[in-house]
Design an enzyme around this catalytic site. Structure first.
Site, PDB file in Angstrom:
ATOM      1  N   GLU A 266      -2.370   3.124  -6.243  1.00 30.24           N
ATOM      2  CA  GLU A 266      -1.019   2.746  -5.808  1.00 30.24           C
ATOM      3  C   GLU A 266      -0.908   1.251  -5.526  1.00 30.24           C
ATOM      4  OE1 GLU A 266       0.347   5.271  -2.615  1.00 30.24           O
ATOM      5  OE2 GLU A 266       0.301   7.045  -3.886  1.00 30.24           O
TER       6      GLU A 266
ATOM      7  N   GLU B 169      -0.573  12.910  -8.134  1.00 28.80           N
ATOM      8  CA  GLU B 169      -0.134  13.531  -6.876  1.00 28.80           C
ATOM      9  C   GLU B 169       1.330  13.916  -7.049  1.00 28.80           C
ATOM     10  OE1 GLU B 169      -0.882  11.009  -3.442  1.00 28.80           O
ATOM     11  OE2 GLU B 169      -2.768  10.331  -4.306  1.00 28.80           O
TER      12      GLU B 169
END
Ligand code: NAG
Ligand code: NAG
Ligand code: NAG
Length: 266
Positions: free
Chosen positions: A190, A261
């Site tokens: 991320e 995710e």
């Protein structure tokens, strides 16, 4: 590397055995057994829709791993994901611990024994609601270090640890390209959330991280999650709410849509 037609026929067997390695050396996205295109991952020549779930090995004991993985399998998962926890494995620079709950090789072998695949999210920045995002605290004392940026001291230690893990997996034959369970690995995590803060050093770091990872020649694809500028051949994957509806898609028509995710709630 280049193959010459003049090679004698008795060498042909060797050439075939080495072909998987050669392909990755030439920078193709194709590993021995795991490739991809715009529609899917392709494992041993077959398109697969894979469901994955996370089990973080150090959050339980080795005695529990078999049963946890077994339950994941029974629940319909094909792939077990885990982060790799740098601050557990390298408590002091160059001093490693892979025993007990930190036995990553044993965990990977348990996944393989139960016939599942693995996605190895090395990071080595992992966030993961884990102390210091997985960074060893000693990194803080490295002179002139700037974390997660195009910064030589940081890149040295990140590359050093990533190489250590990849070499360990390779030496145990754990990549799918070697017949093992690992079909994907992740570099960074991320990063786009903070990339702009580093100005021009942000994108430069993304390019460096991708290239450093690809050059480790795992024979299976790399992913970067939440990273729309993930350089080829690294696949940008979704971490987010309802990825099916919200993911902007991979950054190339040749990459499949993958979610690392898929949150069901905030
Ligand atoms: C990683 O760094 C350690 C010292 O901290 C050194 O002994 C080792 O050779 C390095 N490994 C690589 C792959 O650079
Ligand atoms: C390695 O980690 C395990 C698991 O926490 C711990 O029991 C062991 O003492 C550590 N080994 C060393 C040499 O620090
Ligand atoms: C992703 O999460 C949503 C709920 O937010 C769920 O409806 C959907 O089935 C999930 N997709 C996958 C592939 O698991």
């Amino acid at each position: 590397m280049e193959w010459r037609q003049s090679w004698r026929p008795w060498l042909r067997l060797f050439v075939m055995a080495a072909a998987a390695v050669v392909i990755t050396q030439e920078g193709c996205v194709c590993g021995g057994d795991v490739t991809y295109d715009g529609r899917s991952l392709i494992i041993k020549g077959e398109r697969r829709i894979l469901f994955s779930g996370s089990i973080h090995y150090p959050r339980s004991t080795p005695e529990m791993w078999g049963s946890l993985i077994g339950k994941a399998k029974e629940g319909g998962l094909d792939v077990i994901q885990t982060y790799v926890f740098w601050n557990l494995h390298e408590p002091q620079p160059g001093q490693y611990n892979f025993s007990g709950r930190y036995d990553l090789v044993k965990f990977m072998k348990e996944i393989q024994a139960q016939g599942l695949y693995a996605c190895l999210r090395i990071g080595p920045f992992i966030e993961s609601e884990w102390t210091y995002g997985g960074f060893p605290f000693w990194l803080h004392d490295v002179p002139d270090i700037v974390y997660r940026s195009d910064n030589e001291p940081f890149k040295f230690y990140m590359q050093n640890f990533t190489t250590k893990i990849v070499n360990m997996m390779k030496s145990e034959g754990l990549y799918a390209s070697q017949g093992g369970p690992i079909i994907l690995s992740q570099i960074e995590n991320e990063y786009q959330n903070i990339e702009a803060a580093f100005h021009e050093k942000g994108p430069a770091y993304v390019r460096w991280a991708a290239q450093m990872a690809v050059e480790l020649q795992t024979g299976v694809p790399w992913v970067m999650c939440k990273q729309t500028d993930a350089p080829d051949p690294v696949i940008n994957t979704c971490n987010g709410m309802r990825c099916g509806q919200t993911f902007g898609g991979p950054n190339s028509p040749n990459k499949p849509s993958l979610w690392t995710e898929n949150w069901t709630s905030l």
